[in-house]
Design a protein around this motif. Structure first.
Motif, PDB file in Angstrom:
ATOM      1  N   ARG A   1       0.831  -1.199   0.000  1.00  0.00           N
ATOM      2  CA  ARG A   1       0.000   0.000   0.000  1.00  0.00           C
ATOM      3  C   ARG A   1       0.867   1.251   0.000  1.00  0.00           C
ATOM      4  NH1 ARG A   1      -5.078   0.782  -1.403  1.00  0.00           N
ATOM      5  NH2 ARG A   1      -5.571  -1.177  -0.326  1.00  0.00           N
ATOM      6  N   PHE A   2       1.974   1.240   0.729  1.00  0.00           N
ATOM      7  CA  PHE A   2       2.890   2.373   0.752  1.00  0.00           C
ATOM      8  C   PHE A   2       3.417   2.655  -0.651  1.00  0.00           C
ATOM      9  CE2 PHE A   2       7.152   4.130   0.984  1.00  0.00           C
ATOM     10  CZ  PHE A   2       7.017   5.169   1.890  1.00  0.00           C
ATOM     11  N   TYR A   3       3.846   1.606  -1.335  1.00  0.00           N
ATOM     12  CA  TYR A   3       4.385   1.795  -2.684  1.00  0.00           C
ATOM     13  C   TYR A   3       3.307   2.210  -3.682  1.00  0.00           C
ATOM     14  CZ  TYR A   3       8.758  -0.242  -1.052  1.00  0.00           C
ATOM     15  OH  TYR A   3       9.921  -0.473  -0.382  1.00  0.00           O
ATOM     16  N   SER A   4       2.058   1.828  -3.419  1.00  0.00           N
ATOM     17  CA  SER A   4       0.991   2.285  -4.315  1.00  0.00           C
ATOM     18  C   SER A   4       0.713   3.773  -4.133  1.00  0.00           C
ATOM     19  CB  SER A   4      -0.291   1.486  -4.060  1.00  0.00           C
ATOM     20  OG  SER A   4      -0.836   1.783  -2.776  1.00  0.00           O
ATOM     21  N   TYR A   5       0.921   4.286  -2.904  1.00  0.00           N
ATOM     22  CA  TYR A   5       0.765   5.713  -2.658  1.00  0.00           C
ATOM     23  C   TYR A   5       1.945   6.505  -3.196  1.00  0.00           C
ATOM     24  CZ  TYR A   5      -3.061   4.767   0.688  1.00  0.00           C
ATOM     25  OH  TYR A   5      -4.230   4.383   1.282  1.00  0.00           O
TER      26      TYR A   5
ATOM     27  N   GLY B   1      -0.323  15.425  -5.726  1.00  0.00           N
ATOM     28  CA  GLY B   1      -1.688  15.890  -5.858  1.00  0.00           C
ATOM     29  C   GLY B   1      -2.642  15.316  -4.824  1.00  0.00           C
ATOM     30  N   GLY B   2      -2.168  14.435  -3.954  1.00  0.00           N
ATOM     31  CA  GLY B   2      -3.006  13.855  -2.914  1.00  0.00           C
ATOM     32  C   GLY B   2      -2.626  14.379  -1.548  1.00  0.00           C
ATOM     33  N   PHE B   3      -3.459  14.050  -0.552  1.00  0.00           N
ATOM     34  CA  PHE B   3      -3.217  14.484   0.820  1.00  0.00           C
ATOM     35  C   PHE B   3      -3.183  13.251   1.720  1.00  0.00           C
ATOM     36  CE2 PHE B   3      -5.410  17.919  -1.375  1.00  0.00           C
ATOM     37  CZ  PHE B   3      -4.561  18.997  -1.118  1.00  0.00           C
ATOM     38  N   PHE B   4      -2.238  13.244   2.654  1.00  0.00           N
ATOM     39  CA  PHE B   4      -2.027  12.077   3.500  1.00  0.00           C
ATOM     40  C   PHE B   4      -1.829  12.511   4.947  1.00  0.00           C
ATOM     41  CE2 PHE B   4      -0.541  11.182  -0.761  1.00  0.00           C
ATOM     42  CZ  PHE B   4      -1.099   9.936  -1.037  1.00  0.00           C
ATOM     43  N   GLU B   5      -2.075  11.550   5.844  1.00  0.00           N
ATOM     44  CA  GLU B   5      -1.853  11.773   7.265  1.00  0.00           C
ATOM     45  C   GLU B   5      -1.049  10.606   7.815  1.00  0.00           C
ATOM     46  OE1 GLU B   5      -4.746  11.391  10.956  1.00  0.00           O
ATOM     47  OE2 GLU B   5      -5.006  13.356   9.988  1.00  0.00           O
ATOM     48  N   GLY B   6       0.087  10.881   8.426  1.00  0.00           N
ATOM     49  CA  GLY B   6       0.963   9.838   8.952  1.00  0.00           C
ATOM     50  C   GLY B   6       1.113   9.935  10.457  1.00  0.00           C
ATOM     51  N   VAL B   7       1.166   8.772  11.110  1.00  0.00           N
ATOM     52  CA  VAL B   7       1.377   8.703  12.555  1.00  0.00           C
ATOM     53  C   VAL B   7       2.658   7.919  12.805  1.00  0.00           C
ATOM     54  CG1 VAL B   7       0.436   7.989  14.777  1.00  0.00           C
ATOM     55  CG2 VAL B   7      -1.106   8.765  12.965  1.00  0.00           C
ATOM     56  N   VAL B   8       3.553   8.480  13.612  1.00  0.00           N
ATOM     57  CA  VAL B   8       4.851   7.863  13.892  1.00  0.00           C
ATOM     58  C   VAL B   8       4.737   7.010  15.157  1.00  0.00           C
ATOM     59  CG1 VAL B   8       7.297   8.273  14.294  1.00  0.00           C
ATOM     60  CG2 VAL B   8       5.994   9.851  12.841  1.00  0.00           C
TER      61      VAL B   8
ATOM     62  N   THR C   1       8.138   3.159  13.096  1.00  0.00           N
ATOM     63  CA  THR C   1       7.178   2.730  12.081  1.00  0.00           C
ATOM     64  C   THR C   1       6.194   3.865  11.828  1.00  0.00           C
ATOM     65  OG1 THR C   1       7.351   0.461  12.875  1.00  0.00           O
ATOM     66  CG2 THR C   1       5.494   0.974  11.447  1.00  0.00           C
ATOM     67  N   ILE C   2       5.877   4.078  10.563  1.00  0.00           N
ATOM     68  CA  ILE C   2       4.944   5.152  10.182  1.00  0.00           C
ATOM     69  C   ILE C   2       3.748   4.525   9.488  1.00  0.00           C
ATOM     70  CG2 ILE C   2       4.599   7.256   8.847  1.00  0.00           C
ATOM     71  CD1 ILE C   2       8.121   6.184   9.626  1.00  0.00           C
ATOM     72  N   SER C   3       2.558   4.798  10.016  1.00  0.00           N
ATOM     73  CA  SER C   3       1.326   4.374   9.356  1.00  0.00           C
ATOM     74  C   SER C   3       0.725   5.586   8.658  1.00  0.00           C
ATOM     75  CB  SER C   3       0.339   3.796  10.375  1.00  0.00           C
ATOM     76  OG  SER C   3       0.043   4.731  11.386  1.00  0.00           O
ATOM     77  N   ILE C   4       0.413   5.423   7.372  1.00  0.00           N
ATOM     78  CA  ILE C   4      -0.019   6.550   6.543  1.00  0.00           C
ATOM     79  C   ILE C   4      -1.387   6.244   5.946  1.00  0.00           C
ATOM     80  CG2 ILE C   4       0.536   7.990   4.547  1.00  0.00           C
ATOM     81  CD1 ILE C   4       3.481   7.290   5.019  1.00  0.00           C
ATOM     82  N   THR C   5      -2.307   7.205   6.105  1.00  0.00           N
ATOM     83  CA  THR C   5      -3.670   7.069   5.581  1.00  0.00           C
ATOM     84  C   THR C   5      -3.898   8.107   4.497  1.00  0.00           C
ATOM     85  OG1 THR C   5      -4.393   6.395   7.790  1.00  0.00           O
ATOM     86  CG2 THR C   5      -6.111   6.982   6.216  1.00  0.00           C
ATOM     87  N   ASP C   6      -4.573   7.704   3.441  1.00  0.00           N
ATOM     88  CA  ASP C   6      -4.914   8.626   2.348  1.00  0.00           C
ATOM     89  C   ASP C   6      -6.136   9.448   2.760  1.00  0.00           C
ATOM     90  OD1 ASP C   6      -5.445   9.958   0.052  1.00  0.00           O
ATOM     91  OD2 ASP C   6      -5.575   8.207  -1.250  1.00  0.00           O
ATOM     92  N   THR C   7      -5.951  10.755   2.932  1.00  0.00           N
ATOM     93  CA  THR C   7      -7.047  11.647   3.337  1.00  0.00           C
ATOM     94  C   THR C   7      -7.457  12.590   2.215  1.00  0.00           C
ATOM     95  OG1 THR C   7      -5.443  13.238   4.243  1.00  0.00           O
ATOM     96  CG2 THR C   7      -6.308  11.562   5.755  1.00  0.00           C
TER      97      THR C   7
END
Length: 661
Positions: free
Chosen positions: A102-106, A138-145, A159-165
């Motif tokens: 999923r990270f590489y797809s983003y 062109g997208g917006f993301f939110e990451g939590v460390v 570890t970083i979890s990233i959500t597509d916002t």
């Protein structure tokens, strides 16, 4: 699983049976050795069988545990790889060490690259627990460390979890851009602008204004309603407000292109309620913003924001109103409030000048002539009009017009009325404690309105296009009337007018000369007034020394002084005035020391430059032609650099000057 529990149960049963056989064997050994030897082989075989069952059950338990561990690991790996949240791990240098699909797809561009996660997230360091919002492609993301410590190596793994916002942010942006905002537009000085203008020209100009506004509103898909001959009410979307602000409120420029006569053009005041949560609140904020724009002289837009007001424009000179209806109504109201009070106290601003002292003296004398107990308040030790205060004191030592702030606080009661003249800023009044104790307050001022104004007032008489507070008080004196009014008080008022008009050369109108003529009729001697502006020989030498430091910067004279001298508070503004007499000089600024860690700036202009806007950049304010500011904790070099930077900023935005309050 079923066989595993069955074998385990069998082993337990055999063990119990073996223990019973051992106990029986021991009993037989004691009772009969022959019988013991006969049973012994059976007991040994049973014990071996039990041990075998125990070993087999233990082996199957280990196999099952290994199977479950591998199964959970495979499940976690599949979850991390295929989960809808992008997950990445970093090495010691915060570079990417592992990531799921999923990270590489983003972020497909970082698949084959050495990715610095700090650079990707736009942060200087990856701090556990931080939430980072960033844009990419062109997208917006939110990451939590997150962080954990590896049990084997003891190394901290981030570890970083990233959500597509992107969708949520797009909806938020769309909701904000489509939000309806109220905007109120007023034509400045409508009656005065058309005074003496033929009806045909009036109709032509009005039609041009209406057409300009209709074309603008049509381009925004908004709505507009003309609820007065000089006011429009409009609702447009936030995105169009943003565009209008980005263009420096070009409506103000377009309006100035509409000529009324050879000397006058149309100017607008615009109030925008940008932060209202609904239409009702936006309308309220728009009205407050319009009041601020008009109070600052017009020809500008005021936008109500979460942090106060933002101002755009303020280029043209204001149009002074010719009608005195407002002044007459205010005078009657002031007299009514004064008669209902047990005492009236009039004070100006800190470091009072001729305008502050003159307007205080004139109003105090007028109220006393009507039998009202009134006192003017001034601190002579810090006043710039010491000679005038001495004249007023010597005129009637038994009943002086002026008392000290300390004496005023002792006489002040809950039923007393406080009148503040020549300022509307609570920070600049002569005595802050007196203002704080007052429950009934009236303000009379001509300075362009600032965000921090005295708000809890019974009446707020504000004429930003009047020449001086003394002119406004003179009109009040005319409307109130009364008994004896001494020539000395008339001279004090005339001195205030002359100070702020530079001897009737700036900011004068018909009303200014009418006020001066009225004061002359009351006995004001122009020669006595002129003597208030005379200098001592020592003061003249200091002015010459100060002028010798002058340098020209972008058609502005800048004078500086490191000298900590109380006389500079008088000399500096006088020298700034005189520097305007030099040809091709648009403005003059005097930077002088007023304390060990403070410098003050006196700014003067003919009107070509709006020195108020320049001083507001430095935290000061005042009038378009006469302003000031204080800079604390800076050296003279730093103060001069701040001034030149403010001049550069003002000139860069002169077509649509932008300042924040």
């Amino acid at each position: 699983m079923k066989n595993f529990f069955r074998d385990g149960g069998l082993a337990v049963a055999v063990i119990i049976q073996s223990l019973l056989l051992i106990a029986l064997s021991l009993y037989l050994y004691v009772y009969s050795q022959t019988l013991f030897l006969a049973v012994m082989p059976f007991s040994v075989l049973t014990a071996c069988f039990a041990l075998g069952k125990l070993w087999n059950a233990s082996r199957k338990t280990r196999q099952y545990s290994d199977f479950m561990r591998q199964d959970i690991t495979r499940s976690l790996d599949e979850l991390l790889v295929n989960v809808s949240v992008a997950i990445a791990s970093s090495d010691e240098s915060d570079h990417l060490s592992w990531a799921n699909e999923r990270f590489y797809s983003y972020f497909p561009d970082v698949r084959e690259n050495d990715c610095d996660l700090r650079q990707l997230l736009g942060v200087t360091a990856l701090k556990p627990g931080d939430t980072v919002r960033f844009g990419y492609g062109g997208g917006f993301f939110e990451g939590v460390v997150h962080s954990r410590t590896d049990a084997e190596s003891g190394r901290v793994v981030k570890t970083i979890s990233i959500t597509d916002t992107t969708r949520l942010c797009t909806l938020e942006v769309s909701e904000r851009e489509d939000k309806p905002i109220v905007m109120i537009i007023a034509v400045d000085g409508y009656d005065e602008m058309f005074d003496g203008t033929p009806e045909s020209d009036k109709a032509r100009v009005t039609a041009q204004i209406d057409k300009m506004m209709e074309e603008y509103i049509a381009s925004t898909n908004g709505i507009m309603k003309k609820f007065n001959r000089d006011r429009l009410w409009a609702v447009i979307e936030q995105k169009n407000i943003d565009k209008l602000i980005k263009e420096k409120v070009g409506l103000l420029d377009h309006a100035r292109e509409i000529a009324v006569s050879d000397r006058n053009c149309v100017t607008l005041s615009i109030g925008i309620g940008a932060t209202g949560q609904n239409l009702a609140e936006s309308d309220k904020f728009a009205r407050e913003a319009l009041e601020m724009a008009i109070g600052r002289g017009g020809d500008q837009a005021a936008v109500k924001t979460e942090n106060g007001f933002e101002f755009y424009g303020g280029v043209a000179q204001g149009v002074e109103k010719q009608t005195k209806v407002k002044s007459r109504i205010f005078a009657n109201n002031l007299l009514g409030y004064a008669e209902k009070s047990d005492g009236v106290f009039i004070m100006g601003h800190r470091g009072s000048d001729l305008d502050s002292v003159g307007s205080s003296a004139g109003l105090t004398a007028t109220l006393r002539s009507r039998g009202i107990v009134a006192y003017a308040v001034a601190d002579q030790a810090t006043s710039l009009a010491g000679e005038l205060l001495d004249r007023l004191k010597s005129a009637d030592p038994a009943e002086p017009l002026f008392i000290t702030p300390t004496a005023a606080r002792e006489l002040f009661t809950e039923d007393s009325l406080l009148i503040v003249v020549d300022t509307h800023n609570p920070v600049l009044v002569e005595d802050k404690l007196l203002l704080q104790n007052a429950e009934k307050i009236i303000v009379i001022d001509h300075h362009r309105k600032m965000v921090s104004f005295i708000s809890n007032t019974l009446a707020f008489h504000h004429e930003p296009n009047a020449s001086s507070a003394s002119e406004m008080v003179t009109e009040i004196v005319q409307n109130i009337g009364g008994g004896k009014f001494s020539p000395l008080c008339a001279e004090a008022l005339l001195a205030g007018i002359m100070l702020d008009t530079k001897g009737f050369s700036l900011r004068t109108s018909v009303r200014t000369f009418e006020a001066a003529a009225f004061l002359r009729k009351l006995g004001a001697d122009t020669l006595n007034v002129k003597m208030l502006f005379s200098n001592s020989f020592e003061s003249y030498k200091k002015k010459v020394a100060l002028a010798a430091t002058s340098k020209v910067y972008r058609k502005c004279a800048i004078l500086t002084s490191e000298l900590l001298d109380p006389a500079m508070r008088i000399i500096a503004p006088q020298t700034a005035d005189e520097m305007l007499g030099i040809r091709n000089m648009d403005a003059s600024f005097v930077v002088y020391r007023t304390a060990a860690d403070e410098f003050s700036i006196s700014a003067r202009s003919h009107g070509t430059l709006n020195v108020q806007l320049i001083m507001e950049i430095l935290g000061g304010g005042g009038h378009q032609n006469m302003s000031g500011a204080q800079l604390r904790g800076v050296s003279l070099f730093e103060a001069e650099n701040k001034l030149t930077s403010a001049i550069d900023r003002y000139l860069a935005d002169k077509a649509g000057a932008t300042t924040t309050a």
